[in-house]
Design a protein around this motif. Structure first.
Motif, PDB file in Angstrom:
ATOM      1  N   VAL A 150      27.493  24.543  50.306  1.00  0.00           N
ATOM      2  CA  VAL A 150      28.006  24.563  51.677  1.00  0.00           C
ATOM      3  C   VAL A 150      27.990  25.984  52.233  1.00  0.00           C
ATOM      4  N   ALA A 151      28.246  26.969  51.396  1.00  0.00           N
ATOM      5  CA  ALA A 151      28.167  28.360  51.849  1.00  0.00           C
ATOM      6  C   ALA A 151      26.748  28.692  52.306  1.00  0.00           C
ATOM      7  N   GLU A 152      25.769  28.077  51.662  1.00  0.00           N
ATOM      8  CA  GLU A 152      24.366  28.350  51.980  1.00  0.00           C
ATOM      9  C   GLU A 152      23.868  27.532  53.164  1.00  0.00           C
ATOM     10  N   ARG A 153      24.277  26.242  53.248  1.00  0.00           N
ATOM     11  CA  ARG A 153      23.680  25.330  54.218  1.00  0.00           C
ATOM     12  C   ARG A 153      24.643  24.833  55.294  1.00  0.00           C
ATOM     13  N   GLY A 154      25.935  25.029  55.092  1.00  0.00           N
ATOM     14  CA  GLY A 154      26.910  24.430  56.003  1.00  0.00           C
ATOM     15  C   GLY A 154      27.261  23.029  55.524  1.00  0.00           C
ATOM     16  N   ILE A 155      28.436  22.550  55.917  1.00  0.00           N
ATOM     17  CA  ILE A 155      28.903  21.259  55.424  1.00  0.00           C
ATOM     18  C   ILE A 155      27.978  20.122  55.856  1.00  0.00           C
ATOM     19  N   ILE A 215      25.056  17.778  45.696  1.00  0.00           N
ATOM     20  CA  ILE A 215      26.068  18.349  44.801  1.00  0.00           C
ATOM     21  C   ILE A 215      25.917  17.783  43.393  1.00  0.00           C
ATOM     22  N   SER A 216      25.719  16.484  43.302  1.00  0.00           N
ATOM     23  CA  SER A 216      25.584  15.831  41.999  1.00  0.00           C
ATOM     24  C   SER A 216      24.364  16.342  41.248  1.00  0.00           C
ATOM     25  N   GLN A 217      23.256  16.469  41.950  1.00  0.00           N
ATOM     26  CA  GLN A 217      22.025  16.952  41.312  1.00  0.00           C
ATOM     27  C   GLN A 217      22.182  18.375  40.802  1.00  0.00           C
ATOM     28  N   ALA A 218      22.941  19.195  41.524  1.00  0.00           N
ATOM     29  CA  ALA A 218      23.136  20.582  41.108  1.00  0.00           C
ATOM     30  C   ALA A 218      23.871  20.683  39.781  1.00  0.00           C
ATOM     31  N   VAL A 219      24.663  19.666  39.481  1.00  0.00           N
ATOM     32  CA  VAL A 219      25.432  19.655  38.233  1.00  0.00           C
ATOM     33  C   VAL A 219      24.793  18.731  37.197  1.00  0.00           C
ATOM     34  N   ASP A 220      23.716  18.070  37.610  1.00  0.00           N
ATOM     35  CA  ASP A 220      23.010  17.136  36.742  1.00  0.00           C
ATOM     36  C   ASP A 220      23.881  15.951  36.330  1.00  0.00           C
ATOM     37  N   VAL A 221      24.583  15.392  37.318  1.00  0.00           N
ATOM     38  CA  VAL A 221      25.337  14.156  37.107  1.00  0.00           C
ATOM     39  C   VAL A 221      24.948  13.181  38.212  1.00  0.00           C
ATOM     40  N   SER A 222      25.363  11.942  38.063  1.00  0.00           N
ATOM     41  CA  SER A 222      25.051  10.929  39.067  1.00  0.00           C
ATOM     42  C   SER A 222      26.058  10.984  40.210  1.00  0.00           C
ATOM     43  N   SER A 223      25.680  10.398  41.332  1.00  0.00           N
ATOM     44  CA  SER A 223      26.615  10.293  42.454  1.00  0.00           C
ATOM     45  C   SER A 223      27.840   9.463  42.063  1.00  0.00           C
ATOM     46  N   ARG A 224      27.614   8.481  41.214  1.00  0.00           N
ATOM     47  CA  ARG A 224      28.733   7.671  40.739  1.00  0.00           C
ATOM     48  C   ARG A 224      29.743   8.543  40.000  1.00  0.00           C
ATOM     49  N   THR A 225      29.245   9.471  39.190  1.00  0.00           N
ATOM     50  CA  THR A 225      30.147  10.397  38.494  1.00  0.00           C
ATOM     51  C   THR A 225      30.904  11.258  39.488  1.00  0.00           C
ATOM     52  N   PHE A 226      30.203  11.729  40.526  1.00  0.00           N
ATOM     53  CA  PHE A 226      30.867  12.522  41.562  1.00  0.00           C
ATOM     54  C   PHE A 226      32.077  11.776  42.108  1.00  0.00           C
ATOM     55  N   PHE A 227      31.913  10.509  42.426  1.00  0.00           N
ATOM     56  CA  PHE A 227      32.992   9.738  43.041  1.00  0.00           C
ATOM     57  C   PHE A 227      34.112   9.386  42.051  1.00  0.00           C
ATOM     58  N   ASN A 228      33.914   9.681  40.780  1.00  0.00           N
ATOM     59  CA  ASN A 228      35.018   9.571  39.831  1.00  0.00           C
ATOM     60  C   ASN A 228      36.035  10.689  40.031  1.00  0.00           C
ATOM     61  N   TYR A 229      35.599  11.755  40.698  1.00  0.00           N
ATOM     62  CA  TYR A 229      36.444  12.935  40.868  1.00  0.00           C
ATOM     63  C   TYR A 229      36.860  13.173  42.320  1.00  0.00           C
ATOM     64  N   PHE A 230      36.003  12.824  43.259  1.00  0.00           N
ATOM     65  CA  PHE A 230      36.253  13.120  44.667  1.00  0.00           C
ATOM     66  C   PHE A 230      35.898  11.913  45.524  1.00  0.00           C
ATOM     67  N   GLU A 281      36.211  29.274  56.776  1.00  0.00           N
ATOM     68  CA  GLU A 281      36.043  29.999  58.038  1.00  0.00           C
ATOM     69  C   GLU A 281      34.753  29.600  58.741  1.00  0.00           C
ATOM     70  N   GLN A 282      33.713  29.349  57.981  1.00  0.00           N
ATOM     71  CA  GLN A 282      32.408  29.049  58.560  1.00  0.00           C
ATOM     72  C   GLN A 282      32.230  27.576  58.925  1.00  0.00           C
ATOM     73  N   ASN A 283      33.140  26.718  58.488  1.00  0.00           N
ATOM     74  CA  ASN A 283      33.012  25.275  58.725  1.00  0.00           C
ATOM     75  C   ASN A 283      34.309  24.724  59.311  1.00  0.00           C
ATOM     76  N   PRO A 284      34.517  24.881  60.618  1.00  0.00           N
ATOM     77  CA  PRO A 284      35.765  24.448  61.261  1.00  0.00           C
ATOM     78  C   PRO A 284      36.065  22.960  61.102  1.00  0.00           C
ATOM     79  N   SER A 285      35.043  22.159  60.803  1.00  0.00           N
ATOM     80  CA  SER A 285      35.286  20.729  60.647  1.00  0.00           C
ATOM     81  C   SER A 285      36.180  20.425  59.455  1.00  0.00           C
ATOM     82  N   LEU A 286      36.349  21.399  58.559  1.00  0.00           N
ATOM     83  CA  LEU A 286      37.227  21.213  57.411  1.00  0.00           C
ATOM     84  C   LEU A 286      38.697  21.420  57.772  1.00  0.00           C
TER      85      LEU A 286
END
Length: 213
Positions: A37-42, A50-65, A126-131
């Motif tokens: 997000v720092a590189e590309r914006g939200i 995000i999942s690919q960057a950590v080498d996990v599945s999207s399903r795994t991502f949704f176990n946490y967030f 600061e860079q992503n007011p939508s948050l």
């Protein structure tokens, strides 16, 4: 989690290892989300990215967030039970404002220990007011929790009596101001030092500061 000798409970060691693995995966996802997000914006980042960057599945991502925004905001200051526990266990003779200072200083020290990640997180905010709505909601939840702990400490109703809400709002604002100054300075001063400075002004009654010599 500390692993202790479990004697006839061999499964407890495996549970400890699994818990550590979960913590590591969550931390890796948070870090990846922040960097992307720092590189590309939200708007330029997906859960799949995000999942690919950590080498996990999207399903795994949704176990946490529940969403990418939650991964970016992460576990904010005061979102666990530490502040409430400190409010309840602090010596009875300590004034509420001093107990709050100590509790928030403990939070500040934990953030300082992860300076690089937290400074990046504040930059992303600061860079992503939508948050902002998510941050405001998180902050309101923390304030509610602290106010209830204050009310329990002094034995008053947290809604009917205005003191718990007021002292909590003032203390939490001091914390936010310290965080803002810490971020603006790029971490050149210790966050705890800036927080103590803010509380010194509070305990002095917000008197006008002395003019420089």
């Amino acid at each position: 989690m500390t692993i202790v000798d479990t004697g006839d409970r061999p499964g407890a060691v495996d549970l400890g290892r699994r818990d550590r693995k979960k913590q590591e995966t969550r931390a890796a996802l948070e870090r990846a989300a922040l960097e992307l997000v720092a590189e590309r914006g939200i708007g330029g980042v997906t859960v799949e990215d995000i999942s690919q960057a950590v080498d996990v599945s999207s399903r795994t991502f949704f176990n946490y967030f529940s969403c990418k925004e939650e991964a970016v905001t992460g576990k904010g200051p005061g979102t666990d039970t530490q502040i409430g526990e400190m409010m309840r266990s602090a010596p009875a003779e300590l004034p509420v404002i001093e107990v709050l200072r100590r509790a928030l200083r403990a939070e500040a020290d934990q953030i300082q220990a992860r300076q690089e990640q937290w400074l990046l997180r504040l930059k992303v905010f600061e860079q992503n007011p939508s948050l902002l709505p998510r941050l405001v909601a998180n902050g309101a939840e923390v304030e509610r929790m602290i106010a209830e702990a204050v009310a329990g400490r002094i034995g008053v109703d947290p809604v009917a009596d205005g003191y718990p809400i007021l002292v909590t709002a003032v203390a939490w604002t001091a914390f936010r101001v310290a965080m803002m100054r810490w971020s603006a300075g790029g971490g050149d001063r210790e966050l705890g030092e800036l927080l103590d400075e803010a509380f010194d002004h509070l305990t002095a009654g917000l008197a006008d500061p002395s003019s420089p010599a």
